[in-house]
Design a protein around this motif. Structure first.
Motif, mmCIF file in Angstrom:
data_model
loop_
_atom_site.group_PDB
_atom_site.id
_atom_site.type_symbol
_atom_site.label_atom_id
_atom_site.label_comp_id
_atom_site.label_asym_id
_atom_site.label_seq_id
_atom_site.Cartn_x
_atom_site.Cartn_y
_atom_site.Cartn_z
ATOM 1 N N UNK A 221 45.834 86.999 -11.837
ATOM 2 C CA UNK A 221 45.527 86.148 -13.127
ATOM 3 C C UNK A 221 44.234 85.880 -13.335
ATOM 4 N N UNK A 222 43.532 85.346 -12.255
ATOM 5 C CA UNK A 222 42.223 84.912 -12.326
ATOM 6 C C UNK A 222 41.248 86.169 -12.874
ATOM 7 N N UNK A 223 41.393 87.275 -12.037
ATOM 8 C CA UNK A 223 40.448 88.387 -12.327
ATOM 9 C C UNK A 223 40.791 88.908 -13.979
ATOM 10 N N UNK A 224 42.004 88.947 -14.386
ATOM 11 C CA UNK A 224 42.021 89.474 -15.801
ATOM 12 C C UNK A 224 41.745 88.691 -16.791
ATOM 13 N N UNK A 225 41.763 87.272 -16.460
ATOM 14 C CA UNK A 225 40.984 86.179 -17.722
ATOM 15 C C UNK A 225 39.745 86.408 -17.528
ATOM 16 N N UNK A 226 38.952 86.360 -16.411
ATOM 17 C CA UNK A 226 37.589 86.550 -16.206
ATOM 18 C C UNK A 226 37.156 87.698 -16.992
ATOM 19 N N UNK A 227 37.656 89.105 -16.849
ATOM 20 C CA UNK A 227 37.224 90.193 -17.472
ATOM 21 C C UNK A 227 37.390 90.103 -18.967
ATOM 22 N N UNK A 228 38.264 89.577 -19.449
ATOM 23 C CA UNK A 228 38.372 89.656 -20.933
ATOM 24 C C UNK A 228 37.501 88.575 -21.682
ATOM 25 N N UNK A 229 37.434 87.418 -21.094
ATOM 26 C CA UNK A 229 36.526 86.236 -21.394
ATOM 27 C C UNK A 229 35.124 86.374 -21.456
ATOM 28 N N UNK A 230 34.872 87.003 -20.184
ATOM 29 C CA UNK A 230 33.422 87.470 -20.145
ATOM 30 C C UNK A 230 33.037 88.555 -21.413
ATOM 31 N N UNK A 231 33.836 89.668 -21.294
ATOM 32 C CA UNK A 231 33.626 90.588 -22.259
ATOM 33 C C UNK A 231 33.653 90.090 -23.686
ATOM 34 N N UNK A 232 34.440 89.200 -24.086
ATOM 35 C CA UNK A 232 34.527 88.718 -25.469
ATOM 36 C C UNK A 232 33.366 87.740 -25.700
ATOM 37 N N UNK A 233 32.873 86.985 -24.995
ATOM 38 C CA UNK A 233 31.670 86.063 -25.006
ATOM 39 C C UNK A 233 30.300 86.639 -24.904
ATOM 40 N N UNK A 234 30.114 87.692 -23.878
ATOM 41 C CA UNK A 234 28.836 88.044 -23.515
ATOM 42 C C UNK A 234 28.418 89.619 -24.397
ATOM 43 N N UNK A 235 29.273 90.330 -24.143
ATOM 44 C CA UNK A 235 29.071 91.656 -25.060
ATOM 45 C C UNK A 235 30.128 92.336 -25.623
ATOM 46 N N UNK A 236 30.094 92.697 -26.923
ATOM 47 C CA UNK A 236 30.906 93.505 -27.617
ATOM 48 C C UNK A 236 30.142 94.753 -28.308
ATOM 49 N N UNK A 237 30.788 95.535 -28.830
ATOM 50 C CA UNK A 237 30.189 96.499 -29.793
ATOM 51 C C UNK A 237 31.150 96.887 -31.036
ATOM 52 N N UNK A 238 30.737 97.655 -31.746
ATOM 53 C CA UNK A 238 31.689 98.058 -33.028
ATOM 54 C C UNK A 238 32.689 99.120 -32.600
ATOM 55 N N UNK A 239 32.912 99.568 -31.462
ATOM 56 C CA UNK A 239 33.935 100.337 -31.088
ATOM 57 C C UNK A 239 34.981 100.059 -29.982
ATOM 58 N N UNK A 240 34.735 98.825 -29.634
ATOM 59 C CA UNK A 240 35.507 98.183 -28.779
ATOM 60 C C UNK A 240 36.784 97.407 -29.248
ATOM 61 N N UNK A 241 37.781 97.128 -28.784
ATOM 62 C CA UNK A 241 38.835 96.143 -29.023
ATOM 63 C C UNK A 241 38.504 95.016 -29.161
ATOM 64 N N UNK A 242 37.661 94.463 -28.472
ATOM 65 C CA UNK A 242 37.137 92.929 -28.764
ATOM 66 C C UNK A 242 35.837 93.307 -29.707
ATOM 67 N N UNK A 243 35.907 92.798 -30.754
ATOM 68 C CA UNK A 243 34.649 92.823 -31.661
ATOM 69 C C UNK A 243 34.398 91.565 -32.132
ATOM 70 N N UNK A 244 33.505 90.690 -31.480
ATOM 71 C CA UNK A 244 33.359 89.310 -31.331
ATOM 72 C C UNK A 244 31.786 88.846 -31.780
ATOM 73 N N UNK A 245 31.690 87.625 -32.044
ATOM 74 C CA UNK A 245 30.280 87.105 -32.385
ATOM 75 C C UNK A 245 29.672 86.795 -30.872
ATOM 76 N N UNK A 246 29.865 87.830 -30.107
ATOM 77 C CA UNK A 246 29.281 87.598 -28.760
ATOM 78 C C UNK A 246 27.539 87.570 -28.595
#
Length: 304
Positions: A221-246
């Motif tokens: 539970x901790x690993x999965x939450x950290x993986x997605x939250x870190x990705x959403x907040x720190x770095x995304x791109x225009x070809x990933x499932x998370x495309x945010x104001x990172x």
């Protein structure tokens, strides 16, 4: 002990089928009826609603699904949510936060190294107000998204398949492969190819091994939450499932090579080593490949 937590459900194995079949069916139907590739759909929806609203609307259904899964487990299986989560007397929140901090730290370090080694491949995108909105959405709703996936795969299906197979390696392999293949519709896979499924399946094995060795889902539970939250907040791109104001936007052309295999072969074993030392794991062969021995079913109904 974790799989054995569901021992009372052996008399109601057919009840394990409806929820995952409906969920998987909806996923498959959505993928098959779509006339556009996933990345095109995401771009169109972002253009229509904006990044934050699109992100929000995609996370809300997972909160609903998690509540529905809890309802199904509690009232159809008469099983407590605690026994679906862990074999410990209560959920160990320290384990969840420790796993979150460890993988969050690893992820942040890897992103920092990538940025330092090739800064021209990244666009610095930090803007306070959109980022605060993103942080609020991420910290509030991503745990529902990741927890639903963990409860479905490492909890519900791990226990259900274990009750049928009576061998621990069977639910480990089955849930890991299914978990990985379900990510096949992600735009990253469309962009980089199906070799990326090696990473997703490998992640499934990592989470499954942590669950079986630790007799509970807290670390996953901790690993999965950290993986997605870190990705959403720190770095995304225009070809990933998370495309945010990172903070960073990755502008590089993706390629599937060593970066796909490296985490599975190097980083994940390091994580398992850290957790095994921290929580003094032992009996690897028995916990991962042993038989599942179920106690007699009690006559009285278990507490909800």
């Amino acid at each position: 002990m974790f799989i054995e937590q569901a021992y009372r459900n052996r008399r109601n194995l057919i009840a394990y089928l409806p929820f995952p079949l409906v969920f998987l069916g909806l996923m498959a139907a959505n993928f098959m009826v779509s006339t556009e590739d996933t990345n095109t759909i995401i771009r169109n929806e972002i253009a229509r609603y904006g990044k934050s609203m699109f992100f929000f609307s995609n996370l809300v259904p997972f909160a609903i699904l998690m509540l529905l899964l809890f309802f199904w487990v509690k009232y159809m299986h008469r099983q407590s949510i605690l026994s679906l989560t862990t074999s410990r007397p209560e959920i160990d929140w320290h384990r969840i936060f420790f796993s979150f901090l460890v993988w969050g730290g690893f992820s942040t370090l890897l992103i920092f190294i990538s940025y330092q080694s090739d800064p021209e491949s990244f666009l610095f995108n930090f803007n306070l107000r959109p980022f605060l909105a993103l942080a609020l959405i991420s910290l509030t709703l991503i745990p529902f998204q990741t927890s639903f996936e963990e409860y479905l795969f490492r909890g519900y299906l791990m226990q259900g398949i274990g009750l049928v197979s009576r061998r621990k390696w069977v639910p480990l392999v089955a849930t890991s492969v299914i978990f990985g293949l379900l990510h096949g519709a992600n735009p990253e896979v469309e962009k980089m190819g199906y070799i990326l499924l090696v990473y997703y399946v490998g992640t499934g094995f990592l989470l499954g091994i942590m669950t079986l060795m630790d007799d509970g889902m807290e670390l996953s539970l901790g690993f999965h939450a950290a993986n997605n939250i870190t990705g959403a907040l720190l770095v995304t791109s225009d070809w990933t499932v998370f495309q945010t104001d990172s903070v960073l936007i990755d502008k590089s052309e993706p390629s599937a090579g060593l970066e796909v295999i490296f985490p599975v072969l190097v980083i994940f074993p390091i994580l398992l080593f850290i957790f095994s030392k921290k929580y003094q794991w032992s009996g690897w062969k028995e916990k991962l490949f042993g038989k599942i021995v179920l106690p007699p079913v009690e006559n009285q109904n278990p507490p909800l």
